[in-house]
Design a protein around this motif. Structure first.
Motif, PDB file in Angstrom:
ATOM      1  N   GLU A 256     -48.138  19.159  -7.529  1.00 23.17           N
ATOM      2  CA  GLU A 256     -47.216  18.126  -7.073  1.00 23.17           C
ATOM      3  C   GLU A 256     -45.895  18.773  -6.687  1.00 23.17           C
ATOM      4  OE1 GLU A 256     -46.298  15.426 -10.251  1.00 23.17           O
ATOM      5  OE2 GLU A 256     -45.672  17.028 -11.611  1.00 23.17           O
ATOM      6  N   VAL A 257     -45.123  18.063  -5.902  1.00 28.50           N
ATOM      7  CA  VAL A 257     -43.792  18.537  -5.515  1.00 28.50           C
ATOM      8  C   VAL A 257     -42.776  17.959  -6.480  1.00 28.50           C
ATOM      9  CG1 VAL A 257     -42.044  18.544  -3.698  1.00 28.50           C
ATOM     10  CG2 VAL A 257     -44.470  18.686  -3.097  1.00 28.50           C
ATOM     11  N   ILE A 258     -41.920  18.823  -7.020  1.00 28.66           N
ATOM     12  CA  ILE A 258     -40.863  18.377  -7.942  1.00 28.66           C
ATOM     13  C   ILE A 258     -39.556  18.279  -7.175  1.00 28.66           C
ATOM     14  CG2 ILE A 258     -39.497  18.973  -9.978  1.00 28.66           C
ATOM     15  CD1 ILE A 258     -41.922  20.251 -11.170  1.00 28.66           C
ATOM     16  N   THR A 259     -38.916  17.150  -7.289  1.00 27.32           N
ATOM     17  CA  THR A 259     -37.652  16.937  -6.565  1.00 27.32           C
ATOM     18  C   THR A 259     -36.441  16.911  -7.494  1.00 27.32           C
ATOM     19  OG1 THR A 259     -38.002  14.544  -6.703  1.00 27.32           O
ATOM     20  CG2 THR A 259     -38.771  15.655  -4.715  1.00 27.32           C
ATOM     21  N   ASN A 260     -36.674  16.747  -8.814  1.00 29.03           N
ATOM     22  CA  ASN A 260     -35.540  16.600  -9.740  1.00 29.03           C
ATOM     23  C   ASN A 260     -35.441  17.767 -10.714  1.00 29.03           C
ATOM     24  OD1 ASN A 260     -37.860  15.967 -11.089  1.00 29.03           O
ATOM     25  ND2 ASN A 260     -37.044  14.209 -12.196  1.00 29.03           N
ATOM     26  N   PHE A 261     -35.766  18.976 -10.223  1.00 26.99           N
ATOM     27  CA  PHE A 261     -35.693  20.164 -11.068  1.00 26.99           C
ATOM     28  C   PHE A 261     -34.253  20.666 -11.112  1.00 26.99           C
ATOM     29  CE2 PHE A 261     -36.889  24.423 -12.564  1.00 26.99           C
ATOM     30  CZ  PHE A 261     -37.952  24.123 -13.402  1.00 26.99           C
ATOM     31  N   ASN A 262     -33.914  21.434 -12.147  1.00 27.43           N
ATOM     32  CA  ASN A 262     -32.577  22.000 -12.305  1.00 27.43           C
ATOM     33  C   ASN A 262     -32.192  22.839 -11.076  1.00 27.43           C
ATOM     34  OD1 ASN A 262     -30.289  23.484 -13.078  1.00 27.43           O
ATOM     35  ND2 ASN A 262     -30.911  23.493 -15.223  1.00 27.43           N
ATOM     36  N   ASN A 263     -31.126  22.428 -10.388  1.00 25.48           N
ATOM     37  CA  ASN A 263     -30.711  23.101  -9.151  1.00 25.48           C
ATOM     38  C   ASN A 263     -30.298  24.553  -9.342  1.00 25.48           C
ATOM     39  OD1 ASN A 263     -31.179  20.930  -7.494  1.00 25.48           O
ATOM     40  ND2 ASN A 263     -29.140  20.047  -7.832  1.00 25.48           N
ATOM     41  N   GLY A 280     -47.006  21.860 -16.341  1.00 28.21           N
ATOM     42  CA  GLY A 280     -47.471  22.655 -15.223  1.00 28.21           C
ATOM     43  C   GLY A 280     -46.761  23.992 -15.105  1.00 28.21           C
ATOM     44  N   ILE A 281     -47.061  24.686 -13.995  1.00 26.09           N
ATOM     45  CA  ILE A 281     -46.386  25.939 -13.655  1.00 26.09           C
ATOM     46  C   ILE A 281     -45.494  25.640 -12.462  1.00 26.09           C
ATOM     47  CG2 ILE A 281     -46.682  28.339 -12.923  1.00 26.09           C
ATOM     48  CD1 ILE A 281     -49.542  28.197 -14.088  1.00 26.09           C
ATOM     49  N   GLN A 282     -44.167  25.756 -12.656  1.00 22.30           N
ATOM     50  CA  GLN A 282     -43.221  25.409 -11.604  1.00 22.30           C
ATOM     51  C   GLN A 282     -42.839  26.670 -10.824  1.00 22.30           C
ATOM     52  OE1 GLN A 282     -42.017  24.143 -15.051  1.00 22.30           O
ATOM     53  NE2 GLN A 282     -43.671  22.693 -14.661  1.00 22.30           N
ATOM     54  N   ILE A 283     -43.068  26.620  -9.515  1.00 21.21           N
ATOM     55  CA  ILE A 283     -42.854  27.790  -8.661  1.00 21.21           C
ATOM     56  C   ILE A 283     -41.903  27.432  -7.531  1.00 21.21           C
ATOM     57  CG2 ILE A 283     -43.986  29.519  -7.209  1.00 21.21           C
ATOM     58  CD1 ILE A 283     -46.590  28.819  -8.763  1.00 21.21           C
ATOM     59  N   LEU A 290     -42.965  23.677  -6.332  1.00 21.59           N
ATOM     60  CA  LEU A 290     -44.349  23.249  -6.488  1.00 21.59           C
ATOM     61  C   LEU A 290     -44.742  23.367  -7.949  1.00 21.59           C
ATOM     62  CD1 LEU A 290     -46.855  22.403  -4.686  1.00 21.59           C
ATOM     63  CD2 LEU A 290     -47.652  24.753  -5.056  1.00 21.59           C
ATOM     64  N   ASN A 291     -45.287  22.296  -8.500  1.00 25.14           N
ATOM     65  CA  ASN A 291     -45.734  22.276  -9.889  1.00 25.14           C
ATOM     66  C   ASN A 291     -47.265  22.271  -9.923  1.00 25.14           C
ATOM     67  OD1 ASN A 291     -45.432  22.025 -12.755  1.00 25.14           O
ATOM     68  ND2 ASN A 291     -46.030  19.878 -12.569  1.00 25.14           N
ATOM     69  N   ILE A 292     -47.856  23.394 -10.362  1.00 24.53           N
ATOM     70  CA  ILE A 292     -49.316  23.526 -10.423  1.00 24.53           C
ATOM     71  C   ILE A 292     -49.836  22.851 -11.683  1.00 24.53           C
ATOM     72  CG2 ILE A 292     -51.214  25.169 -10.636  1.00 24.53           C
ATOM     73  CD1 ILE A 292     -49.564  27.113  -8.944  1.00 24.53           C
ATOM     74  N   GLN A 293     -50.817  21.960 -11.515  1.00 23.57           N
ATOM     75  CA  GLN A 293     -51.340  21.173 -12.629  1.00 23.57           C
ATOM     76  C   GLN A 293     -52.760  21.542 -13.027  1.00 23.57           C
ATOM     77  OE1 GLN A 293     -50.466  17.703 -10.233  1.00 23.57           O
ATOM     78  NE2 GLN A 293     -49.151  16.882 -11.845  1.00 23.57           N
ATOM     79  N   ILE A 294     -53.590  21.924 -12.060  1.00 22.10           N
ATOM     80  CA  ILE A 294     -54.963  22.352 -12.355  1.00 22.10           C
ATOM     81  C   ILE A 294     -55.194  23.689 -11.667  1.00 22.10           C
ATOM     82  CG2 ILE A 294     -57.424  21.845 -12.116  1.00 22.10           C
ATOM     83  CD1 ILE A 294     -56.786  18.905 -12.234  1.00 22.10           C
TER      84      ILE A 294
END
Length: 325
Positions: A256-263, A280-283, A290-294
């Protein structure tokens, strides 16, 4: 015209085509002959593989042709001998020549998984997902000798859902395709005139859905996070997206796409692992996170991130090497 008396030649190869063929058989339409691609070999040429269409033909004892070429004089004669009313083509994989298109008494029609003229070609479902299209659908056309450019007989739209993948759309559009095909055939049996409408290139821009290549499946962190998320859905379940860490390959099946991550983290170079947690793994990417979930390590089954983190060998690998290639 009684539907049992309509003589149909069916041309196709894939599971998508097989769903339509089985639907015609279940609805008591007469399939005079099936044309599909030649058999293939697996395991270094030792095992002969029958495609889904051939398996149905054998099960129901339907005449089958598997030509190497569609331009064969012998093939044309064989097709003409069936004196068919309609030829139905679904996901065959080769352009049908005019010599065959002109054989049926009525016409030759094709079921195509897009809203033509958008996404003509081999991979319409995956290209629609890659382009982040909001809708797709089914088009049934009267075929001509140009690729997916025949007159429209039937069209139905489908609104693409946020989590639709190639796999889920494939099944949904197969259902819509068969419904449309049966609708048209029912009209023919009742003697209702079929209307043909030319493709409107003023409303929908013609686009070409070229075959998916292996090099497209590697995740490139210089692309926006939303583009990568579209890739993951478009290539699920096949051929699958992937990346490497220290020459170890990992496939990604859901993200999924994360929009509210720490800037504070977004100034990191694309491919930087920003965080690994139970969500997830946030990249970091060139635009967005991008947050990898599976995920699926090479040689293992797919797993969610909580299960993934139970493998210390993978967890430590990601922690020590926080840049993904």
């Amino acid at each position: 015209m009684n539907k049992k008396k309509i003589k149909i030649i069916f041309i196709g190869t894939s599971k998508f085509a097989a769903y339509h063929l089985k639907g015609l058989i279940n609805n008591i339409y007469t399939i005079s002959c099936i044309i599909t691609k030649p058999d293939t070999y697996a395991n270094r040429g030792y095992n002969l593989i029958f495609n889904p269409i051939k398996k149905i033909a054998l099960k129901y004892k339907i005449n089958i042709l598997q030509p190497e070429s569609l331009d064969s004089v012998t093939l044309i004669k064989k097709i003409k001998n069936y004196k068919c009313d309609i030829i139905i083509v679904v996901d065959y994989g080769l352009l049908i020549p005019n010599l065959i298109l002109n054989i049926p008494k009525l016409f030759c029609m094709n079921v195509h998984a897009s809203l033509l003229p958008r996404w003509r070609g081999a991979a319409p479902i995956q290209r629609a997902l890659l382009a982040n299209d909001l809708k797709t659908g089914i088009s049934i056309i009267k075929m001509n000798d140009f690729l997916d450019q025949g007159d429209i007989i039937y069209q139905i739209e489908y609104n693409i859902l946020l989590y639709d993948t190639y796999g889920s759309l494939y099944k949904k559009l197969a259902i819509l395709g068969l419904q449309g095909l049966l609708f048209i055939l029912n009209k023919i049996t009742k003697g209702i005139q079929i209307k043909f409408k030319s493709q409107n290139i003023n409303l929908i821009k013609p686009t070409y859905a070229k075959k998916i290549s292996k090099k497209e499946c590697k995740l490139n962190w210089l692309l926006p996070a939303k583009k990568l998320e579209c890739m993951i859905r478009a290539f699920n379940p096949c051929p699958g997206t992937y990346f490497f860490i220290k020459d170890k390959r990992f496939k990604v099946w859901q993200a999924e796409v994360i929009t509210n991550f720490n800037n504070n983290y977004t100034d990191k170079i694309p491919g930087t692992i920003l965080s690994i947690n139970r969500y997830g793994i946030q990249i970091n990417t060139i635009n967005g996170i991008l947050n990898i979930q599976i995920i699926q390590p090479s040689g293992k089954k797919q797993m969610n991130i909580q299960n993934f983190l139970n493998f210390n060998q993978y967890k430590n690998l990601f922690i020590k090497n926080n840049i993904i290639t």
